[in-house]
Every structure is written in C-alpha cells, then in structure tokens.
Scaffold this motif. Structure first.
Motif, PDB file in Angstrom:
ATOM      1  N   ALA A   1      -7.260  11.851 -11.291  1.00  0.00           N
ATOM      2  CA  ALA A   1      -8.387  12.774 -11.449  1.00  0.00           C
ATOM      3  C   ALA A   1      -8.377  13.810 -10.332  1.00  0.00           C
ATOM      4  CB  ALA A   1      -9.703  11.997 -11.444  1.00  0.00           C
ATOM      5  N   MET A   2      -8.013  13.367  -9.137  1.00  0.00           N
ATOM      6  CA  MET A   2      -7.919  14.288  -8.009  1.00  0.00           C
ATOM      7  C   MET A   2      -6.823  15.321  -8.246  1.00  0.00           C
ATOM      8  SD  MET A   2      -9.400  14.916  -5.203  1.00  0.00           S
ATOM      9  CE  MET A   2      -9.095  16.039  -3.837  1.00  0.00           C
ATOM     10  N   GLY A   3      -5.750  14.914  -8.901  1.00  0.00           N
ATOM     11  CA  GLY A   3      -4.680  15.851  -9.229  1.00  0.00           C
ATOM     12  C   GLY A   3      -5.168  16.970 -10.137  1.00  0.00           C
ATOM     13  N   TYR A   4      -6.024  16.621 -11.089  1.00  0.00           N
ATOM     14  CA  TYR A   4      -6.602  17.649 -11.965  1.00  0.00           C
ATOM     15  C   TYR A   4      -7.520  18.577 -11.173  1.00  0.00           C
ATOM     16  CZ  TYR A   4      -4.841  15.789 -16.375  1.00  0.00           C
ATOM     17  OH  TYR A   4      -4.026  15.417 -17.413  1.00  0.00           O
ATOM     18  N   TRP A   5      -8.212  18.015 -10.192  1.00  0.00           N
ATOM     19  CA  TRP A   5      -9.078  18.854  -9.353  1.00  0.00           C
ATOM     20  C   TRP A   5      -8.243  19.848  -8.544  1.00  0.00           C
ATOM     21  CZ3 TRP A   5      -9.688  19.491  -4.004  1.00  0.00           C
ATOM     22  CH2 TRP A   5     -10.846  20.175  -3.604  1.00  0.00           C
ATOM     23  N   VAL A   6      -7.129  19.385  -7.998  1.00  0.00           N
ATOM     24  CA  VAL A   6      -6.265  20.242  -7.179  1.00  0.00           C
ATOM     25  C   VAL A   6      -5.591  21.313  -8.033  1.00  0.00           C
ATOM     26  CG1 VAL A   6      -4.209  20.265  -5.697  1.00  0.00           C
ATOM     27  CG2 VAL A   6      -5.880  18.422  -5.479  1.00  0.00           C
ATOM     28  N   GLN A   7      -5.403  21.027  -9.309  1.00  0.00           N
ATOM     29  CA  GLN A   7      -4.692  21.944 -10.201  1.00  0.00           C
ATOM     30  C   GLN A   7      -5.316  23.337 -10.224  1.00  0.00           C
ATOM     31  OE1 GLN A   7      -4.744  21.255 -14.576  1.00  0.00           O
ATOM     32  NE2 GLN A   7      -2.570  20.752 -14.336  1.00  0.00           N
ATOM     33  N   GLN A   8      -6.637  23.402 -10.022  1.00  0.00           N
ATOM     34  CA  GLN A   8      -7.338  24.684 -10.078  1.00  0.00           C
ATOM     35  C   GLN A   8      -6.942  25.622  -8.936  1.00  0.00           C
ATOM     36  OE1 GLN A   8     -11.610  24.569  -8.795  1.00  0.00           O
ATOM     37  NE2 GLN A   8     -11.203  22.379  -8.471  1.00  0.00           N
ATOM     38  N   PHE A   9      -6.273  25.096  -7.899  1.00  0.00           N
ATOM     39  CA  PHE A   9      -5.918  25.911  -6.739  1.00  0.00           C
ATOM     40  C   PHE A   9      -4.560  26.597  -6.889  1.00  0.00           C
ATOM     41  CE2 PHE A   9      -8.975  22.795  -5.155  1.00  0.00           C
ATOM     42  CZ  PHE A   9      -9.872  23.623  -4.495  1.00  0.00           C
ATOM     43  N   ASP A  10      -4.005  26.584  -8.098  1.00  0.00           N
ATOM     44  CA  ASP A  10      -2.753  27.296  -8.383  1.00  0.00           C
ATOM     45  C   ASP A  10      -1.651  26.877  -7.409  1.00  0.00           C
ATOM     46  OD1 ASP A  10      -0.958  29.002  -9.536  1.00  0.00           O
ATOM     47  OD2 ASP A  10      -1.782  30.828  -8.655  1.00  0.00           O
TER      48      ASP A  10
ATOM     49  N   GLN B   1       0.823  -1.201   0.000  1.00  0.00           N
ATOM     50  CA  GLN B   1       0.000   0.000   0.000  1.00  0.00           C
ATOM     51  C   GLN B   1       0.861   1.257   0.000  1.00  0.00           C
ATOM     52  OE1 GLN B   1      -3.406   0.206  -0.203  1.00  0.00           O
ATOM     53  NE2 GLN B   1      -3.272  -1.976  -0.621  1.00  0.00           N
ATOM     54  N   VAL B   2       1.947   1.227   0.745  1.00  0.00           N
ATOM     55  CA  VAL B   2       2.853   2.383   0.792  1.00  0.00           C
ATOM     56  C   VAL B   2       3.425   2.669  -0.595  1.00  0.00           C
ATOM     57  CG1 VAL B   2       5.108   3.164   1.641  1.00  0.00           C
ATOM     58  CG2 VAL B   2       3.434   2.205   3.234  1.00  0.00           C
ATOM     59  N   VAL B   3       3.850   1.625  -1.291  1.00  0.00           N
ATOM     60  CA  VAL B   3       4.405   1.806  -2.637  1.00  0.00           C
ATOM     61  C   VAL B   3       3.335   2.320  -3.595  1.00  0.00           C
ATOM     62  CG1 VAL B   3       5.419   0.628  -4.626  1.00  0.00           C
ATOM     63  CG2 VAL B   3       6.204   0.070  -2.321  1.00  0.00           C
ATOM     64  N   LEU B   4       2.144   1.725  -3.538  1.00  0.00           N
ATOM     65  CA  LEU B   4       1.054   2.152  -4.422  1.00  0.00           C
ATOM     66  C   LEU B   4       0.699   3.613  -4.183  1.00  0.00           C
ATOM     67  CD1 LEU B   4      -1.210   1.619  -6.474  1.00  0.00           C
ATOM     68  CD2 LEU B   4      -2.609   0.729  -4.585  1.00  0.00           C
ATOM     69  N   PHE B   5       0.548   3.996  -2.925  1.00  0.00           N
ATOM     70  CA  PHE B   5       0.214   5.384  -2.600  1.00  0.00           C
ATOM     71  C   PHE B   5       1.343   6.333  -2.997  1.00  0.00           C
ATOM     72  CE2 PHE B   5      -2.769   3.855   0.990  1.00  0.00           C
ATOM     73  CZ  PHE B   5      -3.842   3.846   0.122  1.00  0.00           C
ATOM     74  N   GLY B   6       2.570   5.932  -2.717  1.00  0.00           N
ATOM     75  CA  GLY B   6       3.700   6.788  -3.067  1.00  0.00           C
ATOM     76  C   GLY B   6       3.789   7.022  -4.561  1.00  0.00           C
ATOM     77  N   TYR B   7       3.553   5.973  -5.328  1.00  0.00           N
ATOM     78  CA  TYR B   7       3.594   6.065  -6.790  1.00  0.00           C
ATOM     79  C   TYR B   7       2.438   6.920  -7.315  1.00  0.00           C
ATOM     80  CZ  TYR B   7       3.828   4.345 -11.646  1.00  0.00           C
ATOM     81  OH  TYR B   7       3.921   4.249 -13.015  1.00  0.00           O
ATOM     82  N   ALA B   8       1.229   6.635  -6.830  1.00  0.00           N
ATOM     83  CA  ALA B   8       0.038   7.335  -7.322  1.00  0.00           C
ATOM     84  C   ALA B   8       0.062   8.817  -6.966  1.00  0.00           C
ATOM     85  CB  ALA B   8      -1.221   6.676  -6.758  1.00  0.00           C
ATOM     86  N   TYR B   9       0.395   9.122  -5.722  1.00  0.00           N
ATOM     87  CA  TYR B   9       0.350  10.519  -5.297  1.00  0.00           C
ATOM     88  C   TYR B   9       1.556  11.318  -5.773  1.00  0.00           C
ATOM     89  CZ  TYR B   9      -3.934   9.987  -2.702  1.00  0.00           C
ATOM     90  OH  TYR B   9      -5.249   9.789  -2.381  1.00  0.00           O
ATOM     91  N   GLY B  10       2.615  10.630  -6.150  1.00  0.00           N
ATOM     92  CA  GLY B  10       3.704  11.332  -6.825  1.00  0.00           C
ATOM     93  C   GLY B  10       3.241  11.827  -8.187  1.00  0.00           C
ATOM     94  N   TRP B  11       2.443  11.000  -8.854  1.00  0.00           N
ATOM     95  CA  TRP B  11       1.885  11.392 -10.160  1.00  0.00           C
ATOM     96  C   TRP B  11       0.848  12.493  -9.981  1.00  0.00           C
ATOM     97  CZ3 TRP B  11      -1.680   8.512 -14.031  1.00  0.00           C
ATOM     98  CH2 TRP B  11      -1.345   8.879 -15.336  1.00  0.00           C
ATOM     99  N   LEU B  12       0.079  12.430  -8.898  1.00  0.00           N
ATOM    100  CA  LEU B  12      -0.859  13.520  -8.586  1.00  0.00           C
ATOM    101  C   LEU B  12      -0.104  14.828  -8.401  1.00  0.00           C
ATOM    102  CD1 LEU B  12      -3.785  13.680  -6.075  1.00  0.00           C
ATOM    103  CD2 LEU B  12      -1.831  15.184  -5.724  1.00  0.00           C
ATOM    104  N   ARG B  13       0.988  14.768  -7.688  1.00  0.00           N
ATOM    105  CA  ARG B  13       1.765  15.978  -7.404  1.00  0.00           C
ATOM    106  C   ARG B  13       2.247  16.632  -8.698  1.00  0.00           C
ATOM    107  NH1 ARG B  13       6.917  17.823  -6.057  1.00  0.00           N
ATOM    108  NH2 ARG B  13       6.977  19.182  -4.215  1.00  0.00           N
ATOM    109  N   ASP B  14       2.651  15.804  -9.655  1.00  0.00           N
ATOM    110  CA  ASP B  14       3.119  16.348 -10.937  1.00  0.00           C
ATOM    111  C   ASP B  14       2.037  17.168 -11.625  1.00  0.00           C
ATOM    112  OD1 ASP B  14       5.566  15.165 -10.569  1.00  0.00           O
ATOM    113  OD2 ASP B  14       5.146  13.427 -11.843  1.00  0.00           O
ATOM    114  N   ILE B  15       0.850  16.580 -11.773  1.00  0.00           N
ATOM    115  CA  ILE B  15      -0.203  17.270 -12.518  1.00  0.00           C
ATOM    116  C   ILE B  15      -0.758  18.440 -11.717  1.00  0.00           C
ATOM    117  CG2 ILE B  15      -2.186  15.905 -11.739  1.00  0.00           C
ATOM    118  CD1 ILE B  15      -1.449  17.210 -15.307  1.00  0.00           C
ATOM    119  N   ALA B  16      -0.736  18.342 -10.387  1.00  0.00           N
ATOM    120  CA  ALA B  16      -1.185  19.463  -9.562  1.00  0.00           C
ATOM    121  C   ALA B  16      -0.286  20.682  -9.773  1.00  0.00           C
ATOM    122  CB  ALA B  16      -1.193  19.063  -8.087  1.00  0.00           C
ATOM    123  N   TRP B  17       0.994  20.433 -10.032  1.00  0.00           N
ATOM    124  CA  TRP B  17       1.940  21.508 -10.323  1.00  0.00           C
ATOM    125  C   TRP B  17       1.868  21.944 -11.789  1.00  0.00           C
ATOM    126  CZ3 TRP B  17       5.402  24.503  -7.620  1.00  0.00           C
ATOM    127  CH2 TRP B  17       5.547  24.214  -6.258  1.00  0.00           C
TER     128      TRP B  17
END
Length: 285
Positions: free
Chosen positions: A254-263, A37-53
């Motif tokens: 998809a959540m990363g795209y949602w966060v993207q709107q917050f600059d 679970q740690v690896v899955l979350f780390g991988y997924a949320y790293g990708w979220l972080r990219d698109i959020a930026w």
C-alpha cells in the motif's frame, strides 16, 4: 492522491499465485532473529519498489530469488531504518517524556483525582505511546521507501526530503499507517485473547481439582494438557507469524502505491528536489 491503497494492495496479493503459502513461509522466516527480518523486509520492499516505479507484478515467485541482487542489502537497510525510527527514537522520546512530564503528570493527577488520577495518568501515557508509535511509523515507512528506491541507507535519513513527501499527501500517508497499526492492534488483541483463553482453561482445570487429585490419573492429565497446550501454542505461533508477515506485505505494498504519486521514474539524485517540488517552484514563478 490515489484512493484505495490497501484495496489495491489486497488485490495484488490475492491475485498472486500461492500467496498464502508465501505468507506462512515469510512468517516462519521472521521468527529467525535479524536474518528473518532482513529477508522479509528485502522481499516486501523489493515489491514496493516495483509498484513505485509503475511496474505491476504479482508477488515475486521465490522468496530467496533475489532477482535484482539487492534482497539482503535492501533488507538490511530497511532493518536499520526500522530499528532507528521504530525502536531507538520512540524509546528516547518516551524516556524523556517519562522523566520530564510523566512523574509530574502522575503527581498532579493523583493530587486532584486521588486513586483515579493515577489511572488517568496511565491512560494518558498510553495514548502518548500510541501517538509516538504512529508518528514513528510515518517516518519509518517513508524513509524505508526512499532508501529502497535509491538502494542506499542515506536517503532514508534525509529528514527534509521525508518531511516534504509527508506534507505533500499527509492524509494518504496517515491512512496507510493507521490501517497498518489497526491491523497490528487487532493481531495483538487476538494474541491477548488466546493467552486469556489458555489462562481460563488452566484456572478451570485447577478449580475442578484435576491437578491436585494425585495418582496416575492426575499425572496423565497434566501430561496430556501440557502436550495439547504445546501443540495449540505452536499452531498459534505459526498462524500469528503468518498474519504478521501478511500485515507487513500488505502495508508495504500500500505504501508503494502511495509513493507512486511522486513520479519515481523522474527522480534524480537523493539531494535533488523531487518532481512535485520542482513543479511547485515553477508554479510560484
């Protein structure tokens, strides 16, 4: 509010080289308690972080690549947040509801509607559990996103900041969560259908007397069925684990795209107002 969060997430996934193989590997890894679970979350949320930026990249080519050196730290942070928001908090709320309202609801329903009332009470409790699941998922996804972006656990538990983000685009967030929950429910239904199918096969073979005929033929039939059932269950486990990993990656992206709107590039410290809050304050002046 951007539309089509899941459509954008799906396009990103399917355009990534070898994405299907990654889903199966992530699914198998997720079967390992905690570490997976740690690896899955780390991988997924790293990708979220990219698109959020605002950095558009395909799925990271290597699951254990750990390019930013934060894979395991980020995954552990999200694991803790997931445990608190999706396990501990709902458990406490449902426990309190069961003690304070559940028994009274069952008693009243039974007195008014008889046996049907107990069924009605159970349905209401089930709907309440589903509602708690959705609300917990709302807070969890926003908390995990904030914590991943800041790289610390604290921002994930700043309820005032989480609530401010949720209020800013409630519809978009609810859409992300509801689609994610719907996908999870569909996977659960498939799993339930598979279990039911296996039960039907066993019942049919029992009715035909395959198990009780005695002799070598009966023993051989039992052995072959057990072997076939084991193989089918193993394949089903692999496929369902891959589907679960896919749902996680899809929802988080998809959540990363949602966060993207917050600059996100304009964010300051975790305690500072976010850009939309500062803009709102200036507008009120």
């Amino acid at each position: 509010m951007q539309k089509g969060y899941f459509k954008a997430a799906w396009n990103d996934i399917k355009q990534s080289e070898g994405w299907l193989g990654k889903m199966f590997l992530l699914g198998l890894l997720s079967l390992i308690p905690i570490f997976g679970q740690v690896v899955l979350f780390g991988y997924a949320y790293g990708w979220l972080r990219d698109i959020a930026w605002g950095v558009e990249t395909p799925l990271p080519p290597r699951i254990f690549g750990n390019e930013d050196g934060q894979l395991y730290r980020r995954g552990l942070i999200v694991f803790v947040i997931n445990t608190v928001f999706c396990l501990i908090a709902p458990g406490v709320v449902e426990g309190v509801f069961s003690v304070m309202a559940g028994r009274g609801l069952d008693t009243v329903s039974g007195a008014v509607f008889g046996g049907t009332g107990h069924v009605l009470s159970g349905n209401i409790s089930g709907l309440f559990s589903l509602l708690i699941l959705v609300i917990a998922s709302l807070f969890y996804l926003v908390a995990a996103a904030r914590a991943s972006i800041y790289g610390r656990l604290g921002p994930g538990f700043q309820l005032s900041r989480l609530w401010a983000m949720m209020r800013h685009d409630t519809k978009g967030l609810v859409r992300v969560v509801c689609v994610g929950v719907a996908l999870t429910v569909c996977m659960g239904a498939i799993l339930g259908g598979f279990a039911l199918g296996m039960g039907v096969v066993v019942a049919a073979l029992t009715a035909l007397g395959v198990w009780g005929s005695g002799g070598m033929a009966s023993a051989l039939a039992v052995m072959l069925f057990a072997l076939a059932a084991m193989m089918v269950c193993l394949v089903a486990l692999v496929v369902l684990s891959a589907a679960s990993a896919f749902i996680t990656i899809m929802t988080v992206r998809a959540m990363g795209y949602w966060v993207q709107q917050f600059d996100v590039p304009a964010w300051r410290g975790q305690d500072d107002p976010m850009p939309f809050e500062m803009a709102s304050g200036q507008a009120q002046r």
